[in-house]
Design an enzyme around this catalytic site. Structure first.
Site, PDB file in Angstrom:
ATOM      1  N   VAL A 536      32.130  -6.284  68.838  1.00 25.23           N
ATOM      2  CA  VAL A 536      31.822  -5.319  68.627  1.00 25.23           C
ATOM      3  C   VAL A 536      30.321  -4.894  67.534  1.00 25.23           C
ATOM      4  CG1 VAL A 536      34.313  -4.529  68.952  1.00 25.23           C
ATOM      5  CG2 VAL A 536      33.765  -4.917  66.594  1.00 25.23           C
ATOM      6  N   ASP A 537      29.868  -6.062  67.651  1.00 25.24           N
ATOM      7  CA  ASP A 537      28.734  -5.282  67.197  1.00 25.24           C
ATOM      8  C   ASP A 537      27.461  -5.323  67.953  1.00 25.24           C
ATOM      9  OD1 ASP A 537      28.563  -8.173  67.025  1.00 25.24           O
ATOM     10  OD2 ASP A 537      29.033  -8.782  64.715  1.00 25.24           O
ATOM     11  N   ASP A 538      26.235  -5.695  67.017  1.00 21.47           N
ATOM     12  CA  ASP A 538      25.047  -5.895  68.363  1.00 21.47           C
ATOM     13  C   ASP A 538      24.799  -7.788  67.872  1.00 21.47           C
ATOM     14  OD1 ASP A 538      24.405  -3.491  68.036  1.00 21.47           O
ATOM     15  OD2 ASP A 538      23.803  -2.951  66.219  1.00 21.47           O
TER      16      ASP A 538
END
Ligand code: WT7
Length: 667
Positions: A536-538
């Protein structure tokens, strides 16, 4: 409790070899042990740890302490405090003492299938001791960092174990990283000693590691970090010693220096919470993070997980295809199998060389029982057809494990049906560099109903929670979807980020107070099984290699012709995800294929071949909010051709940018 003690004792050297009494034979066994691990972690892990040798025992109570809630003060974790031990002793001496000295500890095959080597426990112990003595002779002391930049040869686990023996903190850098990346990692942990090799053949391609290492040493020196010794292993077939660049003051040949050392070396007894190793991994921002693991907790976490989750027993032959440059290689190729008295198979080449049967022939040759791989490899092997696995006798296989990325159903069924003839459980485990050992797992037990694509249920001591990403609240219903976080602590958990405890706290414990934030999304089904839905992050996961978008962006923008770059991950049939870069060139520079190649070469040089973008999409401008934040959500839609589903773009500073980017797709 008594039962636990018995099980713990079974872990020790000398346990009945042929004893294959199933562990966790019933659901009730799992439930009881799991429940206890959550309700009384100190007692539970204290008993589990009795399966290992402690030079000084830790107290039964008071050895564990933890705070993971930043509102209550600094984050800290400790297990087995007061105890002293040594991982190399538990991996090697213990088994030699138990009469397993002649058993293979490592079984190696090189890039060329006819290059084979078996190293017994006795031989490995002697080699580790010689290497330990060499490290000492170079002034390496407890707590000092040692960088290891070696290909997949038996000397790589030996080097890790030698560091463990003298209490040096190893930092293994995957031999696919560039000189820049290697230098950055050497500087970050102040490594004065580097262990490397002349080179290695990967398929039909030679990789000249010593040349890269030399460049890294120069770069590190520029950044103020002097390397005092470089120990270089001559790897046949890659580059002859005579052709290797050499600095006689600093460089030492392995074959000249190590064999003359004594084969005896007392292990240095380390406090449980002393550092064991550093492993750099990517975050969503900034430079790679130096994840710190400690001796006692890591050892117990990994050892117990091997035993219960992969059913490793003394004498088993384990084949893990991961490279020691990643955590899977640390935990399930090097340390874990040796902690369990197994023989660990190392494949020096690539599994598709010379053909798609390579890995399966190795399974047959060594009668592999546990085969541990990653979905990317399965996808590339299944593409080559069923004939390859069918040509080999795979009847020795009992456990098929995988980790690192989501496993699609097709790969799962192929693994289960074609490789395992529907006999072996598929153990698709979820975990991370930071967690040290496997965390979510479809148990390899008869009663467990594994589902294709699910990461199963929690390992002992693991308390997964599903959080609502907007409110941060825990979703308590059995069926839930949201962000995966973990409550509480477990022994194998990282203790800090090297040199940056603040970043450790802000990256993992600040996003959702009171929890460890994993960075993954997940779903929990009606049976309580977990399904990982991706980061859900980069962070992008390319063939199981974790890469931060920020790292690739900064490599691109380092190029003088690149004004700005935004990197996202897109779906890729083979690699899981591929790197897709939007690039804005400086005003005077023309877009061209030659320019594309320059930028790709630049990333290769700056990070390594595996980080090179699959696509460079020219972008005269990037979609940003008025506060200047790049809207990656919009970029993802543009890249995948889903511009009809852009959603709300009213917050864009310049909405015209979107149309421009759509027009430039594929140009
Ligand atoms: C990230 C951690 C497993 C250790 C080697 C990789 C992804 C890991 C799974 C799985 C779906 C998975 C997650 C995780 N991941 N295992 N079974 N199913 N995704 O360790 O390099 O630290 O990467 O890999 O996104 O956060 P890592």
């Amino acid at each position: 409790m008594q039962r636990l003690e018995v099980l713990a004792r079974q872990l020790t050297a000398g346990a009945a070899v042929e004893d294959r009494t199933p562990l966790l034979a019933t659901k009730n066994d799992y439930d009881t042990m799991y429940k206890r691990s959550i309700q009384d972690p100190e007692g539970f892990w204290g008993e589990m740890a009795l399966g290992y040798h402690w030079d000084r025992k830790f107290p039964a109570r008071g050895h564990m302490a933890a705070n993971t809630d930043i509102r209550r003060g600094p984050v800290s974790i400790q297990f087995f405090a007061g105890g002293t031990t040594n991982m190399s002793y538990n991996c090697l001496d213990r088994w030699v003492a138990a009469g397993r000295g002649e058993q293979a500890a490592l079984i190696w095959e090189g890039n060329d299938e006819n290059e084979r080597r078996t190293v017994s426990y006795r031989e490995l112990l002697a080699e580790v001791n010689r290497l330990s003595n060499w490290l000492k002779s170079r002034g390496v002391k407890k707590g000092d960092a040692v960088t290891i930049y070696l290909p997949m040869v038996p000397e790589l686990p030996a080097a890790m174990l030698a560091c463990a023996r003298v209490g040096a903190v190893h930092s293994v850098v995957f031999a696919g990283f560039s000189a820049d990346s290697l230098a950055q990692r050497m500087v970050d942990c102040n490594a004065k000693v580097l262990l490397t090799a002349t080179g290695v053949m990967r398929g039909t391609k030679p990789v000249l590691l010593k040349t890269i290492a030399d460049d890294a040493v120069k770069l590190a020196a520029k950044a103020g970090q002097e390397t005092s010794s470089v120990l270089c292993l001559e790897v046949a077939n890659a580059l002859a010693a005579a052709d290797t660049p050499w600095n006689p003051v600093r460089d030492v040949w392995w074959h000249a220096a190590v064999p003359m050392q004594s084969a005896e070396c007392e292990p240095t007894w380390l406090d449980s919470e002393d550092r064991s190793f550093l492993l750099y991994t990517s975050g969503s921002t900034g430079k790679p993070k130096g994840v710190v693991h400690c001796v006692g907790g890591y050892m117990v976490g990994v050892g117990v997980s091997c035993r219960y989750l992969y059913d490793m027993r003394p004498g088993d032959v384990v084949f893990t295809t991961a490279d020691c440059g990643w955590i899977t290689g640390h935990s399930y190729l090097a340390y874990g199998p040796l902690l369990c008295g197994c023989s660990s198979v190392i494949m020096g080449g690539i599994p598709t060389h010379p053909d798609g049967g390579r890995a399966w022939r190795m399974v047959e040759r060594y009668k592999v029982r546990q085969f541990y791989t990653a979905p990317t490899l399965l996808r590339s092997l299944l593409q080559l057809g069923d004939a390859w696995p069918r040509q080999s006798d795979l009847s020795s296989l009992r456990v098929l494990a995988s980790a690192g990325e989501p496993m699609n159903e097709h790969a799962w069924h192929w693994f289960h049906e074609v490789v395992g003839s529907s006999r072996c459980p598929v153990v698709d485990t979820w975990w991370q560099t930071e967690t040290g050992n496997a965390m979510l797992i479809p148990l390899p037990c008869k009663w467990f109903q594994a589902k294709a694509g699910s990461a199963g249920v929690p390992f002992f001591g693991v308390c997964p929670v599903v959080l609502d990403p907007t409110t941060g609240n825990e979703i308590c219903t059995t069926e839930a979807e949201g962000v995966l976080a973990l409550r509480g602590v477990w022994p194998g958990m990282m203790r800090t980020l090297h040199g940056d405890h603040e970043r450790f706290e802000s990256a993992y414990f600040a996003p959702y107070k009171g929890y460890y934030f994993t960075g993954d999304g997940c779903r929990r089904d009606a049976d309580g099984h977990y399904w990982i839905t991706g980061r859900v992050d980069d962070v992008i996961n390319v063939s199981g290699h974790r890469i931060g978008t920020a790292e690739v962006e900064s490599a691109l923008t380092e190029h003088p012709d690149c004004a700005e770059a935004a990197v996202i991950g897109v779906d890729h049939a083979l690699k899981g995800q591929a790197i897709y870069a939007f690039v804005t060139l400086r005003g005077h520079v023309q877009t061209s294929d030659a320019m594309r190649k320059l930028l790709m070469d630049h990333v290769r040089k700056s990070i390594g071949p595996f980080a090179v973008p699959e696509v460079i999409h020219w972008a005269p401008g990037l979609p940003k909010t008025r506060s200047g934040k790049i809207m990656r959500r919009v970029l993802r839609k543009i890249a995948s051709g889903e511009e009809k589903e852009l959603g709300d773009i009213s917050t864009l500073a310049e909405p015209g940018v979107v149309d421009m980017l759509i027009k430039l797709r594929g140009k």
